[in-house]
Design an enzyme around this catalytic site. Structure first.
Site, PDB file in Angstrom:
ATOM      1  N   SER A  59       0.833  -1.206   0.000  1.00  0.00           N
ATOM      2  CA  SER A  59       0.000   0.000   0.000  1.00  0.00           C
ATOM      3  C   SER A  59       0.866   1.254   0.000  1.00  0.00           C
ATOM      4  CB  SER A  59      -0.904   0.033   1.231  1.00  0.00           C
ATOM      5  OG  SER A  59      -1.718  -1.113   1.288  1.00  0.00           O
TER       6      SER A  59
HETATM    7  N1  SAH Z   1      -1.095  -4.712   4.036  1.00  0.00           N
HETATM    8  C1  SAH Z   1      -0.379  -5.024   2.820  1.00  0.00           C
HETATM    9  C2  SAH Z   1      -1.197  -4.696   1.602  1.00  0.00           C
HETATM   10  C3  SAH Z   1      -1.203  -5.850   0.665  1.00  0.00           C
HETATM   11  S1  SAH Z   1      -2.347  -5.778  -0.682  1.00  0.00           S
HETATM   12  C4  SAH Z   1       0.987  -4.356   2.816  1.00  0.00           C
HETATM   13  O1  SAH Z   1       1.277  -3.585   3.743  1.00  0.00           O
HETATM   14  O2  SAH Z   1       1.784  -4.645   1.918  1.00  0.00           O
HETATM   15  C5  SAH Z   1      -3.681  -6.757  -0.047  1.00  0.00           C
HETATM   16  C6  SAH Z   1      -3.387  -8.211   0.281  1.00  0.00           C
HETATM   17  O3  SAH Z   1      -4.650  -8.808   0.650  1.00  0.00           O
HETATM   18  C7  SAH Z   1      -2.836  -9.059  -0.855  1.00  0.00           C
HETATM   19  O4  SAH Z   1      -1.629  -9.617  -0.452  1.00  0.00           O
HETATM   20  C8  SAH Z   1      -3.906 -10.137  -1.071  1.00  0.00           C
HETATM   21  O5  SAH Z   1      -3.370 -11.406  -1.415  1.00  0.00           O
HETATM   22  C9  SAH Z   1      -4.591 -10.162   0.287  1.00  0.00           C
HETATM   23  N2  SAH Z   1      -5.947 -10.713   0.314  1.00  0.00           N
HETATM   24  C10 SAH Z   1      -6.946 -10.592  -0.598  1.00  0.00           C
HETATM   25  N3  SAH Z   1      -8.044 -11.247  -0.178  1.00  0.00           N
HETATM   26  C11 SAH Z   1      -7.730 -11.795   1.040  1.00  0.00           C
HETATM   27  C12 SAH Z   1      -8.458 -12.599   1.983  1.00  0.00           C
HETATM   28  N4  SAH Z   1      -9.722 -12.990   1.786  1.00  0.00           N
HETATM   29  N5  SAH Z   1      -7.823 -12.971   3.113  1.00  0.00           N
HETATM   30  C13 SAH Z   1      -6.533 -12.602   3.351  1.00  0.00           C
HETATM   31  N6  SAH Z   1      -5.812 -11.861   2.494  1.00  0.00           N
HETATM   32  C14 SAH Z   1      -6.398 -11.450   1.353  1.00  0.00           C
END
Ligand code: SAH
Length: 211
Positions: A59
């Site tokens: 993010s």
């Molecule tokens: N907080 C992260 C943002 C990652 S983007 C950071 O600081 O880098 C969002 C993430 O959510 C992705 O890695 C994706 O695989 C995950 N995601 C999507 N649906 C999900 C679910 N149902 N349960 C857990 N993770 C999920």
């Protein structure tokens, strides 16, 4: 390393309206370049989302700072994150001395971030599962932070939130969402605040998008 880039990122976040000194201090001290692929590390301290593989992104620092600031947490609070991804948001929360539980659905990302946390000595507890169902074992949580965009508020997450707890989640169509901050008043009632114009990758699961 990257000292001047870190300072200028903090200045940028201040200009964009982040005021919590604790949050700004965490942004200045957590090494974001360690959470992204080596080939694009030069861009680590720009205020942008960046690709981390598997079609996912780390993010934007502003978004991480904003979500952390509005939750208004205290040290020792128990927080559940859905969407571990690179681990950067979890590392910021850990730096602020929260008890962090974080769920990721993608096994490769989960595994890579677990290894990184072991190397860096970050003590967030990670799990590979469908986070739309929360993580019941450690509920209730003082706060829940969802870092992927959802069509709606997953009921399981609301259920696992403590009374007076706060839950922040991007809600809306796949390409553009609003951040919604829910405060749980009772098992049936909440108040909600809305912040427009954010963009997250989709939350995929039983109580999210069905792919
Ligand atoms: N907080 C992260 C943002 C990652 S983007 C950071 O600081 O880098 C969002 C993430 O959510 C992705 O890695 C994706 O695989 C995950 N995601 C999507 N649906 C999900 C679910 N149902 N349960 C857990 N993770 C999920």
């Amino acid at each position: 390393m990257y000292e001047s880039e870190k300072k200028s990122l903090v200045d940028t976040l201040r200009k964009k309206g982040i005021t919590s000194e604790k949050v700004l201090n965490a942004i200045e001290n957590v090494e974001r370049h360690l959470f992204i692929p080596a080939a694009i590390r030069l861009h680590a301290y720009k205020d942008n989302a960046l690709p981390i593989g598997y079609d996912q992104t780390i993010s934007q620092p502003y978004t991480v700072a904003f979500m952390t600031e509005v939750l208004n947490l205290s040290e020792g609070d128990k927080i559940l994150e859905i969407g571990t991804g690179s681990g950067y948001q979890a590392a910021i929360l850990s730096y602020l001395e929260m008890k962090v539980f974080s769920v990721e659905r993608n096994f490769e990302l989960y595994n890579r971030t677990q290894l990184l946390f072991d190397q860096l000595g970050i003590r967030a507890v990670l799990r590979c599962a469908d986070g739309t169902l929360g993580w019941n074992e450690f509920a209730p949580y003082n706060a829940i932070i969802v870092t992927a965009g959802s069509p709606d508020l997953p009921k399981s997450l609301f259920r696992q939130l403590a009374i007076d707890g706060k839950l922040i989640i991007p809600i809306g169509p796949k390409k553009k969402q609003e951040l919604k901050l829910f405060t749980k008043l009772s098992d049936e009632k909440y108040s909600v605040k809305t912040f427009p114009d954010f963009s997250f990758v989709p939350l995929i699961g039983r109580e999210g998008w069905k792919e």
